[in-house]
Design a protein around this motif. Structure first.
Motif, PDB file in Angstrom:
ATOM      1  N   ASP A  28       0.803  -1.311  -0.068  1.00  0.00           N
ATOM      2  CA  ASP A  28      -0.078   0.000  -0.069  1.00  0.00           C
ATOM      3  C   ASP A  28       0.970   1.039   0.058  1.00  0.00           C
ATOM      4  O   ASP A  28       0.562   2.088  -0.588  1.00  0.00           O
ATOM      5  CB  ASP A  28      -1.007   0.003   1.122  1.00  0.00           C
ATOM      6  N   ALA A  29       1.900   1.106   0.827  1.00  0.00           N
ATOM      7  CA  ALA A  29       2.873   2.518   0.774  1.00  0.00           C
ATOM      8  C   ALA A  29       3.197   2.768  -0.534  1.00  0.00           C
ATOM      9  O   ALA A  29       3.335   3.914  -1.082  1.00  0.00           O
ATOM     10  CB  ALA A  29       3.792   2.337   1.855  1.00  0.00           C
ATOM     11  N   LYS A  30       3.786   1.445  -1.210  1.00  0.00           N
ATOM     12  CA  LYS A  30       4.332   1.781  -2.706  1.00  0.00           C
ATOM     13  C   LYS A  30       3.201   2.403  -3.578  1.00  0.00           C
ATOM     14  O   LYS A  30       3.608   3.225  -4.405  1.00  0.00           O
ATOM     15  CB  LYS A  30       5.060   0.708  -3.286  1.00  0.00           C
ATOM     16  N   LYS A  31       2.177   1.966  -3.354  1.00  0.00           N
ATOM     17  CA  LYS A  31       1.022   2.342  -4.233  1.00  0.00           C
ATOM     18  C   LYS A  31       0.604   3.754  -4.128  1.00  0.00           C
ATOM     19  O   LYS A  31       0.581   4.509  -5.119  1.00  0.00           O
ATOM     20  CB  LYS A  31      -0.172   1.626  -4.206  1.00  0.00           C
ATOM     21  N   TYR A  32       0.837   4.211  -2.773  1.00  0.00           N
ATOM     22  CA  TYR A  32       0.388   5.525  -2.381  1.00  0.00           C
ATOM     23  C   TYR A  32       1.341   6.647  -2.903  1.00  0.00           C
ATOM     24  O   TYR A  32       1.223   7.620  -3.469  1.00  0.00           O
ATOM     25  CB  TYR A  32       0.334   5.858  -0.710  1.00  0.00           C
ATOM     26  N   LEU A  33       2.793   6.092  -2.552  1.00  0.00           N
ATOM     27  CA  LEU A  33       3.960   7.019  -3.160  1.00  0.00           C
ATOM     28  C   LEU A  33       4.007   6.834  -4.560  1.00  0.00           C
ATOM     29  O   LEU A  33       4.463   8.222  -4.989  1.00  0.00           O
ATOM     30  CB  LEU A  33       5.383   6.432  -2.606  1.00  0.00           C
ATOM     31  N   THR A  34       3.548   6.005  -5.360  1.00  0.00           N
ATOM     32  CA  THR A  34       3.617   5.907  -6.831  1.00  0.00           C
ATOM     33  C   THR A  34       2.595   7.266  -7.185  1.00  0.00           C
ATOM     34  O   THR A  34       2.668   7.913  -8.001  1.00  0.00           O
ATOM     35  CB  THR A  34       3.292   4.681  -7.453  1.00  0.00           C
ATOM     36  N   LYS A  35       1.584   7.063  -6.443  1.00  0.00           N
ATOM     37  CA  LYS A  35       0.312   8.108  -6.915  1.00  0.00           C
ATOM     38  C   LYS A  35       0.480   9.570  -6.322  1.00  0.00           C
ATOM     39  O   LYS A  35      -0.004  10.356  -6.594  1.00  0.00           O
ATOM     40  CB  LYS A  35      -0.934   7.658  -6.265  1.00  0.00           C
ATOM     41  N   GLY A  36       1.763   9.755  -5.598  1.00  0.00           N
ATOM     42  CA  GLY A  36       2.046  11.112  -4.998  1.00  0.00           C
ATOM     43  C   GLY A  36       1.320  11.375  -3.559  1.00  0.00           C
ATOM     44  O   GLY A  36       1.310  12.410  -3.416  1.00  0.00           O
ATOM     45  N   GLU A  37       0.701  10.419  -3.217  1.00  0.00           N
ATOM     46  CA  GLU A  37       0.084  10.584  -1.926  1.00  0.00           C
ATOM     47  C   GLU A  37       1.185  10.177  -0.698  1.00  0.00           C
ATOM     48  O   GLU A  37       1.061   9.268  -0.296  1.00  0.00           O
ATOM     49  CB  GLU A  37      -1.022   9.662  -1.462  1.00  0.00           C
ATOM     50  N   THR A  38       1.845  11.233  -0.696  1.00  0.00           N
ATOM     51  CA  THR A  38       3.070  11.134   0.345  1.00  0.00           C
ATOM     52  C   THR A  38       2.780  10.596   1.696  1.00  0.00           C
ATOM     53  O   THR A  38       3.345   9.720   2.527  1.00  0.00           O
ATOM     54  CB  THR A  38       3.948  12.116   0.182  1.00  0.00           C
ATOM     55  N   SER A  39       1.941  11.352   2.383  1.00  0.00           N
ATOM     56  CA  SER A  39       1.347  11.172   3.625  1.00  0.00           C
ATOM     57  C   SER A  39       0.866   9.920   4.067  1.00  0.00           C
ATOM     58  O   SER A  39       1.395   9.301   4.833  1.00  0.00           O
ATOM     59  CB  SER A  39       0.482  12.396   4.141  1.00  0.00           C
ATOM     60  N   ALA A  40       0.109   9.501   3.037  1.00  0.00           N
ATOM     61  CA  ALA A  40      -0.536   8.033   3.205  1.00  0.00           C
ATOM     62  C   ALA A  40       0.582   6.875   3.156  1.00  0.00           C
ATOM     63  O   ALA A  40       0.474   6.176   3.870  1.00  0.00           O
ATOM     64  CB  ALA A  40      -1.403   7.893   2.425  1.00  0.00           C
ATOM     65  N   GLY A  41       1.318   7.284   2.329  1.00  0.00           N
ATOM     66  CA  GLY A  41       2.715   6.304   1.972  1.00  0.00           C
ATOM     67  C   GLY A  41       3.407   6.144   3.260  1.00  0.00           C
ATOM     68  O   GLY A  41       3.778   5.200   3.848  1.00  0.00           O
ATOM     69  N   HIS A  48       4.131  -0.653   8.702  1.00  0.00           N
ATOM     70  CA  HIS A  48       5.013  -1.725   8.336  1.00  0.00           C
ATOM     71  C   HIS A  48       5.901  -1.898   9.205  1.00  0.00           C
ATOM     72  O   HIS A  48       6.338  -3.128   9.873  1.00  0.00           O
ATOM     73  CB  HIS A  48       5.422  -1.370   6.883  1.00  0.00           C
ATOM     74  N   LEU A  49       6.702  -0.853   9.429  1.00  0.00           N
ATOM     75  CA  LEU A  49       7.904  -0.998  10.472  1.00  0.00           C
ATOM     76  C   LEU A  49       7.723  -1.130  11.945  1.00  0.00           C
ATOM     77  O   LEU A  49       8.536  -1.696  12.762  1.00  0.00           O
ATOM     78  CB  LEU A  49       8.740   0.450  10.422  1.00  0.00           C
ATOM     79  N   ASP A  55      13.343  -3.973   8.737  1.00  0.00           N
ATOM     80  CA  ASP A  55      13.148  -4.147   7.300  1.00  0.00           C
ATOM     81  C   ASP A  55      13.961  -2.954   6.605  1.00  0.00           C
ATOM     82  O   ASP A  55      13.459  -1.941   6.707  1.00  0.00           O
ATOM     83  CB  ASP A  55      11.502  -4.179   6.794  1.00  0.00           C
ATOM     84  N   ALA A  56      14.975  -3.136   6.113  1.00  0.00           N
ATOM     85  CA  ALA A  56      15.861  -1.970   5.822  1.00  0.00           C
ATOM     86  C   ALA A  56      15.299  -1.551   4.274  1.00  0.00           C
ATOM     87  O   ALA A  56      15.363  -0.160   4.240  1.00  0.00           O
ATOM     88  CB  ALA A  56      17.391  -2.785   5.358  1.00  0.00           C
ATOM     89  N   GLU A  57      14.784  -2.426   3.583  1.00  0.00           N
ATOM     90  CA  GLU A  57      14.153  -1.643   2.360  1.00  0.00           C
ATOM     91  C   GLU A  57      12.941  -0.621   2.628  1.00  0.00           C
ATOM     92  O   GLU A  57      12.964   0.414   2.095  1.00  0.00           O
ATOM     93  CB  GLU A  57      13.550  -2.761   1.504  1.00  0.00           C
ATOM     94  N   ALA A  58      12.082  -1.021   3.601  1.00  0.00           N
ATOM     95  CA  ALA A  58      11.180  -0.140   4.057  1.00  0.00           C
ATOM     96  C   ALA A  58      11.756   1.128   4.641  1.00  0.00           C
ATOM     97  O   ALA A  58      11.383   2.315   4.549  1.00  0.00           O
ATOM     98  CB  ALA A  58      10.235  -0.957   5.262  1.00  0.00           C
ATOM     99  N   ARG A  59      12.919   0.859   5.880  1.00  0.00           N
ATOM    100  CA  ARG A  59      13.504   2.220   6.297  1.00  0.00           C
ATOM    101  C   ARG A  59      14.030   3.036   4.984  1.00  0.00           C
ATOM    102  O   ARG A  59      14.152   4.187   5.321  1.00  0.00           O
ATOM    103  CB  ARG A  59      14.299   1.704   7.267  1.00  0.00           C
ATOM    104  N   HIS A  60      14.703   2.303   4.051  1.00  0.00           N
ATOM    105  CA  HIS A  60      15.347   3.151   2.850  1.00  0.00           C
ATOM    106  C   HIS A  60      14.185   3.935   2.376  1.00  0.00           C
ATOM    107  O   HIS A  60      14.448   5.209   2.069  1.00  0.00           O
ATOM    108  CB  HIS A  60      16.131   2.183   2.136  1.00  0.00           C
ATOM    109  N   LEU A  61      13.059   3.401   1.870  1.00  0.00           N
ATOM    110  CA  LEU A  61      12.106   4.154   1.335  1.00  0.00           C
ATOM    111  C   LEU A  61      11.251   5.050   2.096  1.00  0.00           C
ATOM    112  O   LEU A  61      11.256   6.203   1.508  1.00  0.00           O
ATOM    113  CB  LEU A  61      11.069   3.070   0.951  1.00  0.00           C
ATOM    114  N   LEU A  62      11.350   4.960   3.519  1.00  0.00           N
ATOM    115  CA  LEU A  62      10.749   5.898   4.047  1.00  0.00           C
ATOM    116  C   LEU A  62      11.678   7.084   4.242  1.00  0.00           C
ATOM    117  O   LEU A  62      11.354   8.144   4.195  1.00  0.00           O
ATOM    118  CB  LEU A  62      10.509   5.382   5.651  1.00  0.00           C
TER     119      LEU A  62
END
Length: 160
Positions: A28-41, A48-49, A55-62
């Motif tokens: 869901d976070a990736k979908k939100y971020l792709t749509k530009g919905e940063t706060s929801a992402g 998730h964290l 989860d290093a990937e999630a921390r990196h994306l955050l």
């Protein structure tokens, strides 16, 4: 006996459903971020964290998302955690060095990047960050040396 079976099925279902929800937080976070919905992402990444703090990937994306929203200190915290969890990941190292450069932590950038070997496609960024760190310290001879190395390696963007 019947109650034991029902409770067993219930607990197993709860266990698996919590794992499914955790995976969905990241998706869901990736979908939100792709749509530009940063706060929801960001909210979904944080959810998730909570379940998977390692989860290093999630921390990196955050951390990268915080950079986009100009929350630099939060970005530093999350990118630093991601790098600590996966120090061998070159992309995470470069992103962490980038936020350190923004914060003018020039010595930290140099310590993080100076004597490491990276893939050729990452090396241009590494040399550019190193050169900028040396320039920030007003160590112009070192910066020039790094940029000359970058140019001699064929990296056109480092030619300043």
């Amino acid at each position: 006996m019947k109650l034991t079976k029902i409770l067993s099925v219930f607990f197993i279902t709860c266990l698996f459903s919590s794992q499914v929800f955790a995976v969905n937080y990241m998706d869901d976070a990736k979908k939100y971020l792709t749509k530009g919905e940063t706060s929801a992402g960001i909210i979904q990444l944080k959810n998730h964290l909570k379940k998977y703090p390692g989860d290093a990937e999630a921390r990196h994306l955050l951390g990268k998302t915080y950079l986009k929203t100009r929350e630099i200190l939060q970005a530093k915290k999350e990118l630093g955690r991601a790098h600590k969890l996966m120090p061998e990941n070159e992309l995470m190292r470069m992103d962490y060095a980038g936020v350190l450069l923004i914060l003018k932590k020039y010595h930290d950038v140099i310590n993080l990047l100076l004597d490491i070997h990276v893939l050729p496609e990452i090396n241009e960024r590494r040399l550019t960050l190193l050169g900028a760190a040396y320039m920030g310290l007003n160590q112009l001879a070192e910066a020039k040396s790094i940029y000359q190395l970058a140019v001699s390696d064929g990296y056109a963007t480092a030619n300043i």
